[in-house]
Design a protein around this motif. Structure first.
Motif, PDB file in Angstrom:
ATOM      1  N   TYR A 269      23.305  14.004  -3.900  1.00 60.57           N
ATOM      2  CA  TYR A 269      22.311  14.148  -2.838  1.00 60.57           C
ATOM      3  C   TYR A 269      22.184  15.626  -2.499  1.00 60.57           C
ATOM      4  O   TYR A 269      23.189  16.343  -2.482  1.00 60.57           O
ATOM      5  CB  TYR A 269      22.783  13.373  -1.593  1.00 60.57           C
TER       6      TYR A 269
ATOM      7  N   THR B 149       7.155  15.782   8.291  1.00 58.97           N
ATOM      8  CA  THR B 149       8.394  15.895   9.047  1.00 58.97           C
ATOM      9  C   THR B 149       9.447  14.988   8.386  1.00 58.97           C
ATOM     10  O   THR B 149       9.075  13.961   7.820  1.00 58.97           O
ATOM     11  CB  THR B 149       8.114  15.478  10.514  1.00 58.97           C
TER      12      THR B 149
ATOM     13  N   THR C 227      11.849  13.547  -5.281  1.00 60.31           N
ATOM     14  CA  THR C 227      12.467  12.586  -6.215  1.00 60.31           C
ATOM     15  C   THR C 227      11.342  11.817  -6.905  1.00 60.31           C
ATOM     16  O   THR C 227      10.962  12.142  -8.021  1.00 60.31           O
ATOM     17  CB  THR C 227      13.427  11.628  -5.459  1.00 60.31           C
TER      18      THR C 227
ATOM     19  N   THR D 241       6.670  10.683  -1.062  1.00 56.99           N
ATOM     20  CA  THR D 241       6.438  11.333   0.239  1.00 56.99           C
ATOM     21  C   THR D 241       5.311  12.359   0.131  1.00 56.99           C
ATOM     22  O   THR D 241       4.447  12.443   1.012  1.00 56.99           O
ATOM     23  CB  THR D 241       7.741  12.002   0.738  1.00 56.99           C
TER      24      THR D 241
HETATM   25  O1  LIG Z   1      10.066  12.192  -3.544  1.00 58.54           O
HETATM   26  P1  LIG Z   1      10.523  11.079  -2.638  1.00 58.54           P
HETATM   27  O2  LIG Z   1      11.058   9.900  -3.408  1.00 58.54           O
HETATM   28  O3  LIG Z   1       9.471  10.698  -1.650  1.00 58.54           O
HETATM   29  O4  LIG Z   1      11.795  11.604  -1.835  1.00 58.54           O
HETATM   30  C1  LIG Z   1      11.854  12.836  -1.205  1.00 58.54           C
HETATM   31  C2  LIG Z   1      11.782  12.743   0.287  1.00 58.54           C
HETATM   32  O5  LIG Z   1      13.003  12.218   0.806  1.00 58.54           O
HETATM   33  C3  LIG Z   1      13.507  13.074   1.829  1.00 58.54           C
HETATM   34  O6  LIG Z   1      13.047  12.728   3.091  1.00 58.54           O
HETATM   35  P2  LIG Z   1      13.606  11.537   3.969  1.00 58.54           P
HETATM   36  O7  LIG Z   1      12.770  10.319   3.700  1.00 58.54           O
HETATM   37  O8  LIG Z   1      15.070  11.396   3.728  1.00 58.54           O
HETATM   38  O9  LIG Z   1      13.263  11.953   5.426  1.00 58.54           O
HETATM   39  P3  LIG Z   1      13.682  13.166   6.384  1.00 58.54           P
HETATM   40  O10 LIG Z   1      13.054  14.415   5.824  1.00 58.54           O
HETATM   41  O11 LIG Z   1      13.053  12.764   7.681  1.00 58.54           O
HETATM   42  O12 LIG Z   1      15.161  13.253   6.449  1.00 58.54           O
HETATM   43  C4  LIG Z   1      12.975  14.430   1.464  1.00 58.54           C
HETATM   44  O13 LIG Z   1      12.936  15.296   2.568  1.00 58.54           O
HETATM   45  C5  LIG Z   1      11.615  14.109   0.912  1.00 58.54           C
HETATM   46  O14 LIG Z   1      10.645  14.081   1.943  1.00 58.54           O
END
Ligand SMILES: O=P(O)(O)OC[C@H]1O[C@H](OP(=O)(O)OP(=O)(O)O)[C@H](O)[C@@H]1O
Ligand SMILES: O=C(O)c1cc(=O)[nH]c(=O)[nH]1
Length: 192
Positions: A40, A78, A137, A141
């Motif tokens: 992570y 965010t 990843t 998002t």
């Molecule tokens: O490419 P993906 O599969 O979408 O994953 C990446 C996302 O995961 C994490 O956010 P998280 O959902 O943990 O939220 P946070 O930033 O509020 O901690 C990171 O900050 C990205 O936004």
């Protein structure tokens, strides 16, 4: 002590060292996509440090200034992108071409403005926006973030991340017409 005259590569190397020391962890993790992972990268531990915020902001700013299409604002989802858009925005002001920041909510504000995006009064619809992200990843998002910005009338012309985990996010974004530019890849981090 940060030297103003560090090159792009020197800043990138120092940022990689901080990420490796502060943000990279091995173990048993569940990701936002529901996938399991043996490692992570908690980028926030790096981007909330004074030096980490400065280096990340400067590297994004140099990527935006020195190559590719020019933008009129930066935005991101965010919480991971909050320190990124803030750092780039502050540094852009110091460099003489201010880029206002947009922060996209995960849910619309439940009262008051009911807004999905903060900062829109400072950025007219039709503006070119660079979408920033800490770690990618699946790219899910970023795709949601891009849609929110487009729904608000913005043009998402650049998509940049701090770390690309190289697990299909870049390809998913390409399939939707976005080119992902990264500061660091997971491979580079694991080889450090
Ligand atoms: O490419 P993906 O599969 O979408 O994953 C990446 C996302 O995961 C994490 O956010 P998280 O959902 O943990 O939220 P946070 O930033 O509020 O901690 C990171 O900050 C990205 O936004
Ligand atoms: O995919 C994720 O949720 C994720 C992976 C990672 O390495 N770091 C993070 O903050 N989120």
């Amino acid at each position: 002590m940060i030297k103003e005259d560090l090159s792009f590569d020197e800043k990138r190397k120092r940022l990689m060292e901080i990420l490796k020391e502060r943000s990279y962890r091995e173990g048993d993790f569940t990701l936002t996509s529901g996938k399991k992972s043996p490692y992570y990268i908690d980028c926030k531990t790096t981007t909330l440090l004074p030096e980490g915020a400065y280096l990340t902001g400067m590297l994004f700013l140099e990527m935006l200034m020195n190559k590719g299409q020019k933008v009129e604002a930066v935005g991101g989802m965010t919480l991971g992108a909050d320190p990124l858009v803030t750092s780039v925005s502050v540094l852009s002001f110091l460099k003489g071409f201010p880029l206002p920041a947009l922060i996209i909510r995960k849910k619309p504000k439940g009262h008051g403005t009911s807004a999905w995006i903060e900062g829109t009064d400072n950025v007219p619809p039709g503006s070119k926006v660079a979408l920033l992200e800490d770690v990618v990843t699946t790219g899910g998002t970023l795709l949601t973030s891009a849609k929110r910005l487009q729904d608000a009338g913005y043009l998402v012309t650049r998509v940049l991340c701090l770390v690309d985990r190289e697990e299909g996010g870049k390809e998913a974004l390409e399939a939707s017409g976005f080119h992902l530019e990264s500061i660091i890849t997971r491979k580079e981090l694991s080889e450090l």
